[in-house]
Design a protein around this motif. Structure first.
Motif, PDB file in Angstrom:
ATOM      1  N   GLN A 221       0.840  -1.192   0.000  1.00  0.00           N
ATOM      2  CA  GLN A 221       0.000   0.000   0.000  1.00  0.00           C
ATOM      3  C   GLN A 221       0.873   1.240   0.000  1.00  0.00           C
ATOM      4  O   GLN A 221       0.570   2.225  -0.650  1.00  0.00           O
ATOM      5  N   SER A 222       1.967   1.181   0.739  1.00  0.00           N
ATOM      6  CA  SER A 222       2.999   2.205   0.674  1.00  0.00           C
ATOM      7  C   SER A 222       4.311   1.494   0.400  1.00  0.00           C
ATOM      8  O   SER A 222       4.674   0.570   1.132  1.00  0.00           O
ATOM      9  N   PRO A 223       5.029   1.880  -0.659  1.00  0.00           N
ATOM     10  CA  PRO A 223       6.313   1.230  -0.957  1.00  0.00           C
ATOM     11  C   PRO A 223       7.289   1.271   0.206  1.00  0.00           C
ATOM     12  O   PRO A 223       8.196   0.441   0.297  1.00  0.00           O
ATOM     13  N   LEU A 224       7.089   2.222   1.106  1.00  0.00           N
ATOM     14  CA  LEU A 224       7.993   2.343   2.240  1.00  0.00           C
ATOM     15  C   LEU A 224       7.826   1.196   3.234  1.00  0.00           C
ATOM     16  O   LEU A 224       8.654   1.016   4.130  1.00  0.00           O
ATOM     17  N   ALA A 225       6.773   0.385   3.087  1.00  0.00           N
ATOM     18  CA  ALA A 225       6.573  -0.749   3.989  1.00  0.00           C
ATOM     19  C   ALA A 225       7.683  -1.773   3.862  1.00  0.00           C
ATOM     20  O   ALA A 225       7.904  -2.574   4.777  1.00  0.00           O
TER      21      ALA A 225
END
Length: 430
Positions: A221-225
């Motif tokens: 959902q967020s690439p930062l995950a």
């Protein structure tokens, strides 16, 4: 546009209008043709639908050798040079280079194993890939070392493809294991599988690790995950190299989110609900980034700029929704039912949830406070006009209830309840 292009566009549009059963039937007919790769142009625009329906398709050398690359493939028109993506237009030269330089006995074995098989034969596909993918990676590595010029602009794609093919079995297994929907965060088996894949990628160096981290991040959902498992201690790479890869992922994510915000600000056709979802996604990404900020060399200016632009979009959407719905409040004809605006009103509700983090809570509160007076006055005037023409002013009337519902969504239940009590002469049950 040439006649051929016009015909292709017409057929593609017609295919999009078919139901799933007919779509599968068309794909099956195309796959049975001797030169079906020419007809692939018809179904190329429908790849998301193909991925959803998963119709059985003939297994071929090209299809199997491409499987580990699927997550990195993009249409030629969407390719950005220098990105961790491979344009589909580069597949043909890559396929030719690999097939021509592979051991002929291996190629013959692959063709024999795949004869008459389809993508429904997952066991065969995996068994062939287990031998084919590492061999194809070696071919590309050798070609890049000795005959790079022959690849032309596909050289960078060849290097990315070599990274993915070298860990093809683990990569395919991991991506099949991940859920099809966007991942909020990695946990349990998913986290362990992601870390094992990152460990394999790290064996080929920082570029391979950054590439795989980017592809995994694209499923989130967020690439930062992906940053947390990437920075986990299990990966056998120096802390400095891991931070370098994480920095690349964070930088790419900030650029992507910034581009989406800029596009939404420039596009007046962006729906309020799409804009609100984007605002929430950006804020979720920035929040997850803050969790690992002390471990990374993050461009603080880029973060502040993204936050400012996101706040600008949130305010822009809120103003637009308030103005748009108010115009319908003043329309007695009920030409456009107000329930059509419920999604837009819900978008404002979502934006208000993250307003404090965007440091625009007071600004939005002022906007909404001014709008409350305009909306309640418009509601009172609407009822007065109904009385003048002898129409029912019972609060249960659909046109009236719709207005109360919109007011509740925009300004909260207390405002709607207050209006209901004032016009009904009764206190609402709590």
């Amino acid at each position: 546009m040439t006649n051929r292009q016009a015909l292709l566009a017409q057929l593609t549009k017609a295919l999009a209008a078919t139901d799933d059963a007919k779509f599968r039937a068309v794909v099956a007919v195309i796959d049975r043709q001797p030169r079906h790769h020419v007809l692939e142009l018809l179904i190329a625009p429908h790849r998301p639908r193909l991925a959803r329906l998963k119709p059985p398709r003939p297994l071929t050398f090209h299809r199997v050798v491409t499987l580990p690359l699927e997550a990195a493939l993009v249409p030629a028109e969407d390719w950005v040079p220098g990105s961790y993506r491979i344009p589909r237009s580069h597949l043909a030269p890559l396929h030719s280079a690999m097939r021509e330089r592979l051991d002929p006995e291996l190629v013959d074995w692959v063709d024999r194993m795949l004869a008459g098989k389809t993508t429904a034969d997952a066991g065969v596909e995996r068994a062939v890939g287990r031998r084919l993918w590492p061999a194809a990676a070696e071919v590309l590595d050798g070609l890049l070392a000795t005959g790079r010029k022959s690849l032309g602009e596909a050289a960078v794609s060849a290097r990315l493809a070599a990274h993915l093919l070298a860990i093809g079995e683990r990569l395919v297994e991991t991506f099949w294991q991940l859920p099809p929907q966007s991942i909020l965060c990695f946990s349990g088996e998913e986290r362990r599988a992601a870390i094992e894949l990152l460990k394999d990628a790290a064996q080929r160096g920082t570029e391979s690790l950054a590439l795989v981290a980017d592809l995994l991040g694209a499923r989130c959902q967020s690439p930062l995950a992906i940053l947390e498992p990437l920075l986990a201690g299990e990966i056998s790479m120096s802390p400095r190299d891991k931070r370098e890869c994480a920095d690349r992922v964070a930088e790419a994510c900030l650029e992507d989110l910034g581009g989406e915000i800029a596009a939404a600000l420039a596009d007046e056709e962006t729906t309020p609900q799409a804009a609100a979802e984007l605002v929430l996604r950006v804020m979720s990404g920035l929040e997850s980034l803050s969790d690992v900020a002390t471990k990374l060399d993050i461009d603080r200016h880029a973060v502040r700029q993204l936050t400012r632009r996101t706040a600008e979009l949130a305010e822009q959407v809120t103003r637009r929704v308030l103005k748009q719905i108010k115009q319908s409040f003043d329309d007695d004809t009920d030409g456009v039912p107000l329930y059509n605006y419920e999604k837009a009103a819900r978008a404002v509700t979502k934006i208000r949830l993250v307003a404090p983090k965007l440091v625009i809570a007071s600004k939005l509160d002022d906007l909404l406070r001014c709008a409350i007076e305009r909306y309640t006055s418009a509601f009172d005037a609407f009822l007065a006009r109904r009385r003048e023409r002898g129409a029912s002013t019972a609060l249960e009337e659909p046109a009236i209830m719709e207005r109360l519902r919109i007011i509740e969504l925009l300004f909260g239940s207390p405002v709607a309840v207050s209006l209901w009590e004032r016009h009904s002469g009764r206190r609402a049950a709590i």
